[in-house]
Design a protein around this motif. Structure first.
Motif, PDB file in Angstrom:
ATOM      1  N   ASP A  45      33.649  70.451  14.782  1.00  0.00           N
ATOM      2  CA  ASP A  45      33.811  70.142  16.095  1.00  0.00           C
ATOM      3  C   ASP A  45      35.728  69.563  16.875  1.00  0.00           C
ATOM      4  O   ASP A  45      36.487  68.846  16.082  1.00  0.00           O
ATOM      5  N   TYR A  46      35.591  69.600  17.743  1.00  0.00           N
ATOM      6  CA  TYR A  46      36.775  69.418  18.690  1.00  0.00           C
ATOM      7  C   TYR A  46      37.350  67.720  18.234  1.00  0.00           C
ATOM      8  O   TYR A  46      38.778  67.931  17.456  1.00  0.00           O
ATOM      9  N   MET A  90      48.616  58.639  17.898  1.00  0.00           N
ATOM     10  CA  MET A  90      49.420  59.629  18.772  1.00  0.00           C
ATOM     11  C   MET A  90      49.639  60.385  20.306  1.00  0.00           C
ATOM     12  O   MET A  90      48.129  60.799  21.001  1.00  0.00           O
ATOM     13  N   GLN A  91      50.791  60.765  20.683  1.00  0.00           N
ATOM     14  CA  GLN A  91      50.812  61.519  21.740  1.00  0.00           C
ATOM     15  C   GLN A  91      51.037  62.862  21.717  1.00  0.00           C
ATOM     16  O   GLN A  91      51.356  63.451  20.655  1.00  0.00           O
ATOM     17  N   LYS A 116      38.713  71.295  26.539  1.00  0.00           N
ATOM     18  CA  LYS A 116      37.699  70.980  25.570  1.00  0.00           C
ATOM     19  C   LYS A 116      39.063  69.419  24.272  1.00  0.00           C
ATOM     20  O   LYS A 116      38.605  68.677  23.799  1.00  0.00           O
ATOM     21  N   PHE A 117      39.916  70.342  23.544  1.00  0.00           N
ATOM     22  CA  PHE A 117      40.747  70.001  22.540  1.00  0.00           C
ATOM     23  C   PHE A 117      41.785  68.133  23.533  1.00  0.00           C
ATOM     24  O   PHE A 117      41.354  66.925  22.693  1.00  0.00           O
ATOM     25  N   THR A 118      42.066  69.002  24.844  1.00  0.00           N
ATOM     26  CA  THR A 118      42.474  67.328  25.317  1.00  0.00           C
ATOM     27  C   THR A 118      41.201  66.013  25.868  1.00  0.00           C
ATOM     28  O   THR A 118      41.833  65.118  25.212  1.00  0.00           O
ATOM     29  N   ARG A 119      40.105  66.307  26.164  1.00  0.00           N
ATOM     30  CA  ARG A 119      38.854  65.831  26.531  1.00  0.00           C
ATOM     31  C   ARG A 119      38.699  64.507  24.025  1.00  0.00           C
ATOM     32  O   ARG A 119      39.221  63.646  24.699  1.00  0.00           O
ATOM     33  N   GLU A 145      39.193  61.652  24.089  1.00  0.00           N
ATOM     34  CA  GLU A 145      38.591  60.016  23.937  1.00  0.00           C
ATOM     35  C   GLU A 145      38.647  59.296  22.525  1.00  0.00           C
ATOM     36  O   GLU A 145      37.854  58.290  22.226  1.00  0.00           O
ATOM     37  N   ALA A 146      39.088  59.743  21.705  1.00  0.00           N
ATOM     38  CA  ALA A 146      39.385  59.403  20.624  1.00  0.00           C
ATOM     39  C   ALA A 146      41.049  58.713  20.196  1.00  0.00           C
ATOM     40  O   ALA A 146      41.247  57.882  19.592  1.00  0.00           O
TER      41      ALA A 146
END
Lengths: 102, 134, 109, 129
Positions: free
Chosen positions: A84-85, D1-2, D22-25, D29-30
């Motif tokens: 998943d992402y 990390m940036q 999706k990747f950015t979100r 969120e992480a």
């Protein structure tokens, strides 16, 4: 310095996958996403020229993109791990540089 | 600003759209940031460097001509993958002659194009901090 | 738009010629006159150099590159920004490229 | 990390703009940070406020706006690519004498230098499309 390759094209649309496979080093990983996930189909992954099973690098495919395209896990190559992402993000942090094939 | 190794990988033909031109724009603007820059031409990207192109016949831009100015922009490392040339029946003699003044050799006029094997170039990708693909 | 000797030439809103082939020395003189500049032989050296540079590379060079390239081809006494800014006070990249009929320099955006 | 995010493909031709979202979100969120999101080539049309997809289709430009508001993201559209493809801020349109402008709020128009700067100053450049 290990590379994370990303592939977003079907192997029959462009030659991204072939370009990547011919240059991927053993310590690298490949993420298949968007139309790139079609390469995870067992039959395609095993094709001559592609032969993902012969690569030493790790292979991933984005689960949402597989499911959106109706690819059942049973039809996918055993070499490929679904992610998943959040795992995509995690992989980017684990590798030194991203090679986003275009 | 830190200095990073940035490589621009060109893999598309020169006359099918804006990509080759928009890739070169990034290189030219990026040159002002004084980073450690290299270009690589692989697969169909090697067609971008063919000499004797006449893009005016189809109204497209002459990127091969503009590459000749890269030396003025301090872009001195231009890698061309040997296998990509071989697969297309091309050799270095078919490519534009790109040159720069080498600051490490008393600013001697020096060829910018370096032929490199697929395997060596693949290792070089891994030694970059940033990879741009166009 | 720019009117020179009774002819009208299309320009973009920043005054760059839309068609590089429209260019003539009279156009350069008219553009300079509008900025209260009388073109000297020193100006012409740079403008001719830019025309040749564009013809060869299809790039209107950014000021840093122009400075270096002028130094290499016309001599170090001319290849410095003080000399070029004296001739083209609005910026040798933008102003000289405009007078030379070139597009806005690459590297200015 | 940036991370620095680069998106290259037209949202009507490719899912890249959506994948990047999706990747950015997921990255945010992480707990990672995003240095900048840069829209280049065909991706610049994401920033147009004058696209009207049918009602049953999502507006991906709006989804980016929502994410940008929540996390104070910098969404930058390449000026040269935008001018070629008809995406104009009010200021740029006014400067060049165009009557219409269509840049969505939450996006800014700027130069390619912003892309280079983001890629140099962040830990990873991640490109989509």
């Amino acid at each position: 310095m290990a590379i994370l390759h990303t592939i977003n094209q079907s192997p029959d649309t462009g030659n991204q996958l072939l370009a990547c496979v011919s240059r991927a080093l053993p310590d690298s990983a490949i993420i298949l996403y968007e139309d790139g996930v079609y390469a995870a189909l067992d039959k395609i992954a095993a094709r001559p020229n592609i032969e993902l099973q012969k690569l030493d690098c790790k292979l991933y495919a984005v689960r949402d993109d597989c499911e959106a395209r109706g690819l059942q896990q049973a039809a996918l190559s055993k070499m490929v791990k679904l992610i998943d992402y959040p795992e995509f993000v995690e992989l980017v942090t684990q590798y030194d540089v991203v090679q986003a094939w275009s | 600003m830190a200095t990073k190794k940035i490589m621009y990988i060109n893999r598309v033909t020169p006359h099918s759209g804006l990509t080759a031109k928009e890739s070169l724009d990034v290189v030219l603007i990026g040159a002002a940031f004084e980073q450690d820059v290299a270009l690589a031409f692989i697969d169909d990207g090697v067609y971008q460097l063919l000499k004797d192109q006449q893009p005016e016949k189809t109204g497209s831009r002459h990127v091969a001509k503009s590459f000749a100015a890269l030396g003025d922009y301090d872009v001195r490392k231009i890698y061309v993958e040997q296998e990509s040339l071989d697969e297309r029946g091309l050799s270095e003699a078919d490519l534009v002659d790109l040159r720069h003044e080498n600051p490490e050799d008393d600013y001697r006029d020096t060829a910018s194009i370096r032929l490199i094997s697929r395997e060596k170039l693949a290792r070089l990708f891994g030694r970059q901090d940033v990879l741009f693909n166009f | 738009m720019l009117e020179v000797n009774g002819r009208v030439y299309p320009t973009d809103e920043e005054g760059y010629l839309e068609n590089i082939s429209d260019w003539s020395e009279a156009i350069a003189e008219a553009m300079a006159a509008a900025d209260d500049i009388k073109l000297s032989e020193a100006h012409w050296d740079i403008l001719r150099f830019l025309r040749e540079y564009y013809h060869e590379y299809e790039i209107a060079p950014a000021v840093r590159v122009l400075t270096k390239a002028v130094g290499r081809r016309l001599g170090k006494d001319k290849g410095n920004s003080k000399y070029l800014y004296n001739l083209f006070p609005d910026g040798p990249g933008k102003q000289a490229c405009r007078y030379a009929g070139l597009p806005k320099p690459t590297g200015c955006v | 990390m940036q991370f620095a995010i680069l998106i290259n493909s037209d949202p009507n031709q490719s899912p890249a703009v959506r994948s990047a979202l999706k990747f950015t979100r997921a990255a945010l969120e992480a707990g990672h940070t995003i240095q900048r999101v840069f829209f280049y080539q065909g991706a610049v049309t994401t920033a147009s406020d004058m696209l009207l997809p049918p009602q049953n289709e999502e507006k991906v430009g709006e989804l980016w706006s929502e994410l940008a508001e929540k996390y104070k993201l910098e969404l930058v559209v390449c000026i040269a690519a935008a001018q070629r493809r008809g995406v104009w801020s009010e200021a740029e349109a006014g400067r060049l004498g165009y009557k219409a402008h269509n840049l969505r709020a939450d996006y800014t128009i700027s130069g390619l230098g912003q892309l280079i700067e983001a890629s140099v100053e962040s830990d990873r450049l991640v490109s989509f499309g």
